[in-house]
Design a protein around this motif. Structure first.
Motif, PDB file in Angstrom:
ATOM      1  N   LEU A 230      17.885  63.761  26.924  1.00 47.80           N
ATOM      2  CA  LEU A 230      16.990  64.312  27.876  1.00 47.80           C
ATOM      3  C   LEU A 230      16.903  63.731  29.382  1.00 47.80           C
ATOM      4  O   LEU A 230      18.315  63.123  29.712  1.00 47.80           O
ATOM      5  N   SER A 231      16.056  63.731  30.000  1.00 44.05           N
ATOM      6  CA  SER A 231      15.914  63.216  31.395  1.00 44.05           C
ATOM      7  C   SER A 231      16.218  61.651  31.242  1.00 44.05           C
ATOM      8  O   SER A 231      15.832  60.771  30.443  1.00 44.05           O
ATOM      9  N   LEU A 232      17.043  61.222  32.242  1.00 44.18           N
ATOM     10  CA  LEU A 232      17.403  60.042  32.664  1.00 44.18           C
ATOM     11  C   LEU A 232      18.515  59.379  31.449  1.00 44.18           C
ATOM     12  O   LEU A 232      18.597  58.346  31.183  1.00 44.18           O
ATOM     13  N   GLY A 233      19.085  60.578  30.682  1.00 41.64           N
ATOM     14  CA  GLY A 233      20.075  60.031  29.439  1.00 41.64           C
ATOM     15  C   GLY A 233      19.319  59.470  28.268  1.00 41.64           C
ATOM     16  O   GLY A 233      19.836  58.925  27.368  1.00 41.64           O
ATOM     17  N   SER A 235      16.856  59.866  24.708  1.00 40.34           N
ATOM     18  CA  SER A 235      16.523  60.495  23.796  1.00 40.34           C
ATOM     19  C   SER A 235      14.929  61.018  23.678  1.00 40.34           C
ATOM     20  O   SER A 235      14.005  60.236  24.598  1.00 40.34           O
ATOM     21  N   TRP A 239      11.634  58.553  24.587  1.00 36.59           N
ATOM     22  CA  TRP A 239      10.290  59.250  25.417  1.00 36.59           C
ATOM     23  C   TRP A 239       9.326  59.083  24.717  1.00 36.59           C
ATOM     24  O   TRP A 239       8.452  58.812  25.446  1.00 36.59           O
TER      25      TRP A 239
END
Length: 265
Positions: A230-233, A235, A239
């Motif tokens: 997902l965002s910023l690489g 998972s 997050w």
């Protein structure tokens, strides 16, 4: 390079009925909870706790784990699918459980349990937290036996091929989680809670420890195909773990300051 043994997921065959390893790991976690809890009641001054109260706490917690784990998986990982097929949330035999969902379920269950006994929430959680990691470790061992939740490709000497997936050498990330989330976290919490601590700090240490270990191990764990990174690489597991670490640090600071204020009053 190692090769996964490809265990039979059914530990005991009884005709058409079978007892699965994963179910035995859940049972191991619950029995370990009771055994460790009884030891604490007998050897450490946990006011108000009895064997009956411990049994009741396990009942509440088990419901929280199962219901929260399943709902968390449906909402965090495959929300679109389960919103279209809501009845399949009840199909537990299809697999799919989320630790973070189970954790939230346990928080709700323990809040209800504390209220039913007229006790404080963190008074309950500080007693329960050190009893949990070995059950988490047992669950990760169940993942390893089943050959699921495998790691990312790697060339480390202990990399393992999971033939049921492909012929690529991968991190045995289930074993990393068994070691960190199960063994190391247990030792850390058991040691820290062996002496009187400010109320809430044992719970805070669980949040910090689990969240940090899970965040780190996720760098070696293969992301779910249907989600990817997902965002910023990061998972989904990472997050979901970040808020645990942040909440744990905040809780530790607030609880320590509150205890210091009472001491100096």
């Amino acid at each position: 390079m190692l090769v996964h043994p490809q265990f039979d997921p059914v530990a005991i065959h009884l005709g058409s009925f079978g007892i699965h390893w994963y179910g035995l790991m859940y049972l191991t976690g619950f029995l370990g909870f009771l055994w460790l809890g009884r030891w604490r009641i007998a050897h450490q001054p946990w006011q108000g706790w009895s064997h009956k109260m411990l049994d009741d706490a396990l009942f509440y917690g088990a419901l929280g784990v199962i219901l929260g784990g399943r709902l968390g998986y449906a909402l965090f990982y495959q929300a679109e699918y389960y919103l279209a097929h809501p009845l399949e949330i009840l199909f537990l035999w299809q697999g799919g459980m989320s630790f973070h969902g189970g954790f939230l379920g346990v928080l709700v269950a323990m809040l209800l349990f504390a209220r039913s006994r007229g006790l404080t929430f963190f008074g309950i959680m500080d007693f329960v937290a050190p009893l949990v990691p070995l059950g988490l470790g047992a669950g990760r061992m169940g993942n390893f036996i089943n050959g699921e939740l495998w790691g990312r490709p790697s060339d480390v000497p202990w990399a393992m091929v999971f033939p049921q997936i492909d012929n690529v050498a991968r991190h045995p990330s289930q074993l990393y989680e068994f070691l960190l989330e199960g063994v190391v976290l247990f030792v850390l919490l058991w040691w820290y809670s062996s002496k009187p601590r400010a109320r809430g700090t044992v719970s805070a240490l669980f949040l910090i420890g689990y969240g940090s270990f899970r965040f780190l191990v996720e760098f070696t764990r293969q992301p779910d195909d249907f989600l990817g990174l997902l965002s910023l690489g990061l998972s989904m597991g990472q997050w979901l773990s970040l808020p645990m670490v942040i909440a744990g640090i905040w809780l530790f600071i607030v609880s320590s300051r509150r205890a210091e204020t009472k001491t100096n009053a």
